[in-house]
Design an enzyme around this catalytic site. Structure first.
Site, PDB file in Angstrom:
ATOM      1  N   HIS A 272      -5.373  10.626   8.183  1.00 26.05           N
ATOM      2  CA  HIS A 272      -5.551  11.149   6.826  1.00 26.05           C
ATOM      3  C   HIS A 272      -5.277  10.004   5.850  1.00 26.05           C
ATOM      4  CE1 HIS A 272      -1.234  11.367   7.575  1.00 26.05           C
ATOM      5  NE2 HIS A 272      -1.092  11.223   6.274  1.00 26.05           N
TER       6      HIS A 272
ATOM      7  N   HIS B 120      -5.652   3.320   1.966  1.00 23.23           N
ATOM      8  CA  HIS B 120      -5.974   2.804   3.294  1.00 23.23           C
ATOM      9  C   HIS B 120      -5.841   3.942   4.295  1.00 23.23           C
ATOM     10  CE1 HIS B 120      -1.605   2.863   3.317  1.00 23.23           C
ATOM     11  NE2 HIS B 120      -1.709   2.982   4.642  1.00 23.23           N
TER      12      HIS B 120
END
EC number: 3.1.4.58
Length: 181
Positions: free
Chosen positions: A121, A40
């Site tokens: 990220h 995710h």
């Protein structure tokens, strides 16, 4: 409950990221690698919270238009106990606006959030120690660019089940003209 807001990823993006995780795992001496179901993009870490209704209201208030998220490249955050390997996210005014809007809506409701700069990220592995000779630059260059339409923000709960980390979606707010689910 340990909570965070996130963008859940499409199956196509997860497939690409899993290939990158597999490459890291095959070339590592050790590490904790992100499982497919846990991939995710974290937007806002909330920590231990019980005020779910306030979080949901903030999510609905902050929801803007859907946008394209582009992933490319990879890198590391150096750590003494082993590095964090990640896949990069291209700069996106829409992502930055969503993040800022979520933070503002949450702070208005009294949530204390981290003050550090948002560095989007996707974590591929933690505490990773690569085998000697592994070419991290070549690995980063080998990751194909992946794109997906971001259509929702999810409220996620972080759980430990039988010693394994699990992320459970508690609530989802659709972006654009969608309704909360």
């Amino acid at each position: 409950m340990r909570l965070f807001l996130a963008i859940e990823l499409s199956d196509a993006v997860k497939n690409q990221l899993c290939a990158a995780v597999d490459t890291l795992r095959a070339n590592a001496r050790s590490g904790n690698f992100t499982r497919r179901e846990n991939l995710h993009l974290t937007l806002v870490f909330l920590g231990e919270q019980t005020r779910l209704d306030a979080v949901k209201t903030a999510m609905e208030e902050a929801a803007g238009n859907s946008f394209c998220l582009i992933l490319s490249g990879a890198g590391t955050f150096r750590r003494e106990g082993g590095d964090i390997w990640w896949c990069g996210v291209e700069k996106s005014p829409a992502l930055a606006a969503l993040y800022a809007s979520l933070c503002a809506a949450l702070r208005t409701r009294g949530f204390l959030l981290e003050a550090r700069e948002y560095r989007p990220h996707l974590t591929l592995g933690r505490q990773v120690r690569m085998q000697p000779g592994f070419d991290g630059e070549a690995f980063a260059a080998s990751i194909s660019t992946a794109a997906m339409e971001v259509k929702a923000v999810s409220l996620m709960q972080s759980l430990r089940v039988n010693g394994r980390l699990l992320y459970k979606c508690l609530y989802r707010t659709k972006l654009k003209d969608g309704e909360a689910t």
